[in-house]
Design a protein around this motif. Structure first.
Motif, mmCIF file in Angstrom:
data_model
loop_
_atom_site.group_PDB
_atom_site.id
_atom_site.type_symbol
_atom_site.label_atom_id
_atom_site.label_comp_id
_atom_site.label_asym_id
_atom_site.label_seq_id
_atom_site.Cartn_x
_atom_site.Cartn_y
_atom_site.Cartn_z
ATOM 1 N N PRO A 32 3.781 1.075 -5.383
ATOM 2 C CA PRO A 32 3.580 0.219 -6.640
ATOM 3 C C PRO A 32 2.727 -0.946 -6.591
ATOM 4 O O PRO A 32 1.969 -1.521 -7.591
ATOM 5 C CB PRO A 32 4.966 -0.407 -7.090
ATOM 6 C CG PRO A 32 6.094 0.406 -6.353
ATOM 7 C CD PRO A 32 5.098 1.019 -5.088
ATOM 8 N N SER A 33 2.753 -1.766 -5.462
ATOM 9 C CA SER A 33 2.276 -2.957 -5.507
ATOM 10 C C SER A 33 0.908 -2.784 -4.187
ATOM 11 O O SER A 33 1.434 -2.392 -3.155
ATOM 12 C CB SER A 33 2.715 -4.088 -5.360
ATOM 13 O OG SER A 33 2.140 -5.547 -4.958
ATOM 14 N N MET A 34 -0.247 -2.960 -4.424
ATOM 15 C CA MET A 34 -1.182 -3.090 -3.289
ATOM 16 C C MET A 34 -2.224 -4.230 -3.237
ATOM 17 O O MET A 34 -2.455 -4.687 -4.473
ATOM 18 C CB MET A 34 -2.026 -1.552 -3.255
ATOM 19 C CG MET A 34 -1.292 -0.487 -3.005
ATOM 20 S SD MET A 34 -2.203 1.155 -3.243
ATOM 21 C CE MET A 34 -2.852 1.015 -1.525
ATOM 22 N N PHE A 51 -2.665 -6.156 -7.051
ATOM 23 C CA PHE A 51 -2.202 -5.392 -8.032
ATOM 24 C C PHE A 51 -0.802 -5.087 -7.941
ATOM 25 O O PHE A 51 -0.360 -4.611 -7.161
ATOM 26 C CB PHE A 51 -2.897 -3.930 -8.206
ATOM 27 C CG PHE A 51 -3.016 -3.135 -9.324
ATOM 28 C CD1 PHE A 51 -1.681 -2.505 -9.960
ATOM 29 C CD2 PHE A 51 -4.075 -3.140 -10.346
ATOM 30 C CE1 PHE A 51 -1.479 -1.937 -11.049
ATOM 31 C CE2 PHE A 51 -3.938 -2.365 -11.587
ATOM 32 C CZ PHE A 51 -2.690 -1.903 -11.900
ATOM 33 N N LYS A 52 0.255 -5.837 -8.791
ATOM 34 C CA LYS A 52 1.507 -5.589 -8.717
ATOM 35 C C LYS A 52 2.015 -4.534 -9.518
ATOM 36 O O LYS A 52 1.589 -3.701 -10.324
ATOM 37 C CB LYS A 52 1.965 -7.071 -9.538
ATOM 38 C CG LYS A 52 1.657 -8.240 -8.657
ATOM 39 C CD LYS A 52 2.159 -9.673 -9.532
ATOM 40 C CE LYS A 52 1.878 -10.783 -8.735
ATOM 41 N NZ LYS A 52 2.281 -12.103 -9.225
ATOM 42 N N ALA A 53 3.207 -4.403 -9.388
ATOM 43 C CA ALA A 53 4.230 -3.144 -9.775
ATOM 44 C C ALA A 53 4.280 -3.287 -11.216
ATOM 45 O O ALA A 53 4.446 -2.370 -11.939
ATOM 46 C CB ALA A 53 5.612 -3.421 -9.037
ATOM 47 N N SER A 77 -3.633 5.171 -4.528
ATOM 48 C CA SER A 77 -4.690 4.566 -3.900
ATOM 49 C C SER A 77 -5.053 3.102 -4.783
ATOM 50 O O SER A 77 -4.716 2.971 -6.113
ATOM 51 C CB SER A 77 -6.182 5.343 -4.300
ATOM 52 O OG SER A 77 -6.005 6.577 -3.541
ATOM 53 N N ALA A 78 -5.912 2.234 -4.206
ATOM 54 C CA ALA A 78 -6.583 1.025 -4.860
ATOM 55 C C ALA A 78 -7.789 0.851 -4.585
ATOM 56 O O ALA A 78 -8.356 1.259 -3.704
ATOM 57 C CB ALA A 78 -5.677 -0.239 -4.233
ATOM 58 N N TYR A 79 -8.356 0.366 -5.432
ATOM 59 C CA TYR A 79 -10.119 0.193 -5.653
ATOM 60 C C TYR A 79 -10.333 -1.373 -5.760
ATOM 61 O O TYR A 79 -9.649 -2.237 -6.437
ATOM 62 C CB TYR A 79 -10.823 1.070 -6.648
ATOM 63 C CG TYR A 79 -10.243 2.618 -6.436
ATOM 64 C CD1 TYR A 79 -9.098 3.028 -7.355
ATOM 65 C CD2 TYR A 79 -10.613 3.335 -5.589
ATOM 66 C CE1 TYR A 79 -8.895 4.236 -7.245
ATOM 67 C CE2 TYR A 79 -10.278 4.493 -5.532
ATOM 68 C CZ TYR A 79 -9.371 4.798 -6.543
ATOM 69 O OH TYR A 79 -8.993 6.250 -6.480
ATOM 70 N N ALA A 98 3.212 -2.720 1.028
ATOM 71 C CA ALA A 98 4.682 -2.390 1.414
ATOM 72 C C ALA A 98 5.158 -0.947 0.987
ATOM 73 O O ALA A 98 5.065 -0.566 0.007
ATOM 74 C CB ALA A 98 5.769 -3.354 0.840
ATOM 75 N N ILE A 99 5.393 -0.354 2.462
ATOM 76 C CA ILE A 99 5.804 1.254 2.079
ATOM 77 C C ILE A 99 7.143 1.384 2.958
ATOM 78 O O ILE A 99 6.849 1.113 4.205
ATOM 79 C CB ILE A 99 4.668 1.981 2.779
ATOM 80 C CG1 ILE A 99 3.196 1.808 2.029
ATOM 81 C CG2 ILE A 99 4.821 3.515 2.591
ATOM 82 C CD1 ILE A 99 1.979 2.236 2.634
ATOM 83 N N TYR A 100 7.801 1.951 2.362
ATOM 84 C CA TYR A 100 9.315 2.223 3.019
ATOM 85 C C TYR A 100 9.755 1.178 3.737
ATOM 86 O O TYR A 100 10.388 0.985 4.750
ATOM 87 C CB TYR A 100 8.981 3.300 3.849
ATOM 88 C CG TYR A 100 8.752 4.532 3.445
ATOM 89 C CD1 TYR A 100 9.316 5.013 2.186
ATOM 90 C CD2 TYR A 100 7.981 5.529 3.867
ATOM 91 C CE1 TYR A 100 9.098 6.228 1.632
ATOM 92 C CE2 TYR A 100 7.759 6.800 3.322
ATOM 93 C CZ TYR A 100 8.002 7.220 2.061
ATOM 94 O OH TYR A 100 7.760 8.341 1.816
#
Length: 115
Positions: A32-34, A51-53, A77-79, A98-100
């Motif tokens: 969701p957030s990157m 970029f937030k959730a 992905s994020a750009y 944040a992943i898992y």
């Protein structure tokens, strides 16, 4: 193992543009957030854009109006579109998410702005 993989860095002249990409690798998971960070030689790593959730975005003052963060529809992905680049934007750019429940950083991609 889930990783973040950046790409798109390179050498560009002042006033030029680059588009960085960051993609989740190793497992199909929506994130969701990157965020994008950068680190210049001798300086602390600093936040560039997030970029937030809730789909809101935050930008560092020094990139407002020049950089744009965006996401793909699968949330994997994020750009970072970077315009009007200056030599002060020279840095290694990192993706973070944040992943898992883990704080995951990419390996970084070098951006050099020079004549």
């Amino acid at each position: 193992q889930v990783r973040l993989v950046e790409s798109g860095g390179g050498l560009v002249q002042p006033g030029g543009s680059l588009r960085l990409s960051c993609t989740v690798s190793g497992r199909s998971v929506s994130v969701p957030s990157m965020a994008w960070y950068r680190q210049s030689p001798g300086k602390e790593r600093e936040l560039v854009a997030m970029f937030k959730a809730d789909r809101s975005t935050n930008y560092a003052e020094f990139v407002k109006g020049r950089f744009t963060i965006s996401r793909d529809r699968t949330w994997t992905s994020a750009y970072l579109q970077m315009n009007s680049l200056t030599p002060e934007d020279t840095a290694v750019y990192y993706c973070r998410a944040a992943i898992y429940g883990r704080d995951v950083w990419g390996q970084g991609t070098q951006v050099t702005v020079s004549e």
